[in-house]
Design a protein around this motif. Structure first.
Motif, PDB file in Angstrom:
ATOM      1  N   ASP A  24       7.882   8.928  -3.938  1.00  0.00           N
ATOM      2  CA  ASP A  24       8.183   8.601  -5.336  1.00  0.00           C
ATOM      3  C   ASP A  24       9.136   9.631  -5.932  1.00  0.00           C
ATOM      4  O   ASP A  24       9.401   9.631  -7.130  1.00  0.00           O
ATOM      5  CB  ASP A  24       6.900   8.517  -6.157  1.00  0.00           C
ATOM      6  CG  ASP A  24       6.129   9.829  -6.202  1.00  0.00           C
ATOM      7  OD1 ASP A  24       6.606  10.842  -5.625  1.00  0.00           O
ATOM      8  OD2 ASP A  24       5.040   9.860  -6.806  1.00  0.00           O
TER       9      ASP A  24
ATOM     10  N   GLY B 118       6.521   3.396 -10.576  1.00  0.00           N
ATOM     11  CA  GLY B 118       7.977   3.400 -10.584  1.00  0.00           C
ATOM     12  C   GLY B 118       8.509   3.109  -9.195  1.00  0.00           C
ATOM     13  O   GLY B 118       7.815   2.547  -8.334  1.00  0.00           O
ATOM     14  N   ASN B 119       9.747   3.510  -8.966  1.00  0.00           N
ATOM     15  CA  ASN B 119      10.385   3.233  -7.681  1.00  0.00           C
ATOM     16  C   ASN B 119       9.781   4.077  -6.558  1.00  0.00           C
ATOM     17  O   ASN B 119       9.616   5.290  -6.696  1.00  0.00           O
ATOM     18  CB  ASN B 119      11.883   3.506  -7.748  1.00  0.00           C
ATOM     19  CG  ASN B 119      12.627   2.450  -8.555  1.00  0.00           C
ATOM     20  OD1 ASN B 119      12.085   1.377  -8.849  1.00  0.00           O
ATOM     21  ND2 ASN B 119      13.861   2.740  -8.926  1.00  0.00           N
TER      22      ASN B 119
ATOM     23  N   THR C 121      10.622   4.907  -2.637  1.00  0.00           N
ATOM     24  CA  THR C 121      11.688   4.786  -1.646  1.00  0.00           C
ATOM     25  C   THR C 121      11.109   4.944  -0.247  1.00  0.00           C
ATOM     26  O   THR C 121      10.351   5.887   0.022  1.00  0.00           O
ATOM     27  CB  THR C 121      12.773   5.849  -1.877  1.00  0.00           C
ATOM     28  OG1 THR C 121      13.292   5.693  -3.210  1.00  0.00           O
ATOM     29  CG2 THR C 121      13.897   5.709  -0.874  1.00  0.00           C
TER      30      THR C 121
ATOM     31  N   THR D  82      13.473  -0.050  -1.303  1.00  0.00           N
ATOM     32  CA  THR D  82      12.821   0.428  -2.521  1.00  0.00           C
ATOM     33  C   THR D  82      11.848  -0.638  -3.017  1.00  0.00           C
ATOM     34  O   THR D  82      12.205  -1.822  -3.119  1.00  0.00           O
ATOM     35  CB  THR D  82      13.847   0.729  -3.626  1.00  0.00           C
ATOM     36  OG1 THR D  82      14.755   1.739  -3.171  1.00  0.00           O
ATOM     37  CG2 THR D  82      13.154   1.226  -4.895  1.00  0.00           C
TER      38      THR D  82
ATOM     39  N   VAL E  47       8.669  -1.263  -6.114  1.00  0.00           N
ATOM     40  CA  VAL E  47       8.227  -0.762  -7.409  1.00  0.00           C
ATOM     41  C   VAL E  47       6.704  -0.749  -7.435  1.00  0.00           C
ATOM     42  O   VAL E  47       6.055  -1.767  -7.171  1.00  0.00           O
ATOM     43  CB  VAL E  47       8.763  -1.626  -8.570  1.00  0.00           C
ATOM     44  CG1 VAL E  47       8.228  -1.119  -9.906  1.00  0.00           C
ATOM     45  CG2 VAL E  47      10.287  -1.624  -8.563  1.00  0.00           C
TER      46      VAL E  47
END
Length: 276
Positions: free
Chosen positions: A24, A52-53, A55, A74, A76
């Motif tokens: 994150d 949040g995103n 990766t 990616t 969420v």
């Protein structure tokens, strides 16, 4: 969030290891997955990562040592439940009277995305009505509902919604009271001992009756000979009401009397007629 399946494909030989990094931006999970028949999979617990995103990078080499181009993805993370509420006051007073029972509307608020469906149950404990409403701009409202089939008394409403990520809101509940019972109303029979008004009585005609409407409710009276009309009110006190009328201006013959009353919740009694 505790069982996020990360999967993919590779033409590396069976048994080759795909190395994964999942982050994150602050917290990182390093993991591996094994290529089997051209596919690989890994189940991650990302509870510790912030919303949040997220990766993900994947790397693999084949048996001869050639490295694949790194793959990235990616996703969420969103585990925040939406808020959901039913308006504090429904039908202006949280009471549903006889007129309103077929035109009941439930409304509320939610920060779930536009178009998310609020599911509602409305029950008296025996009979249940199901309804839905769509969130629009942070609020929602049902179509007009008919709750005539529900018994008088407490009506329990529950509301549920989930956001686009599938997070359910804490269920919202509300209780309203349905009271569709009409008050009773009667004009005494006889009036003036014999339902007749003589010359001595015409200036003080006592019109009286009974009602189970609450104390202080007004009985609306119309007294007419067909040409002249007296409109008057009498107040219910302890289940009875009375009014003294001067009908000197009315012609001899039938005098028609009608009486109407509503209770505090707004339910109207059946109109009562009487002829003198």
């Amino acid at each position: 969030k505790t069982a996020v399946v990360i999967s993919g494909t590779s033409n590396a030989e069976n048994g080759q290891t795909v190395t994964l990094t999942i982050t994150d931006g602050v917290t990182t999970i390093n993991a591996t997955a094994t290529v089997t028949g051209g596919v690989w999979t890994y189940t991650a617990d990302i509870s510790a990562m912030a919303d949040g995103n997220i990766t993900i990078t994947a790397d693999v080499t084949n048996l001869i040592g050639n490295a694949a181009t790194q793959a990235t993805r990616t996703l969420v993370k969103d585990i925040l439940a939406p808020i959901l509420g039913i308006d504090a006051t429904l039908m202006t007073d949280n009471l549903v009277n006889d007129t309103e029972k077929s035109a009941f509307v439930i409304s509320g608020t939610s920060n779930a995305e536009d178009g998310q469906v609020v599911t509602l149950t409305i029950t008296d404990g025996s009979t249940t009505i199901n309804a839905t409403a769509a969130v629009t701009g942070g609020s929602w409202q049902t179509a007009v509902l008919d709750i005539s089939s529900l018994a008088d008394g407490n009506i329990t409403i529950t509301a549920d919604v989930s956001d686009l990520a599938g997070n359910p809101a804490t269920q919202a509940t509300k209780t309203v009271t349905k009271d569709a019972a009409l008050p009773t109303l009667a004009i005494d029979d006889p009036l003036m001992t014999d339902n007749k008004v003589n010359d001595a009585e015409k200036t003080a005609v006592v019109i009286s009756g009974t009602s189970n409407a609450e104390n202080g409710q007004d009985v609306a009276l119309a007294i007419t000979d067909g040409s002249t009309t007296i409109n008057a009110t009498a107040t219910v006190t302890g289940g009875v009401w009375t009014y003294t009328a001067d009908i000197s201006a009315m012609v001899d013959g039938n005098i028609d009397i009608t009486a109407d009353v509503t209770n505090l919740i707004g339910n109207a009694a059946t109109q009562v007629p009487r002829i003198l």
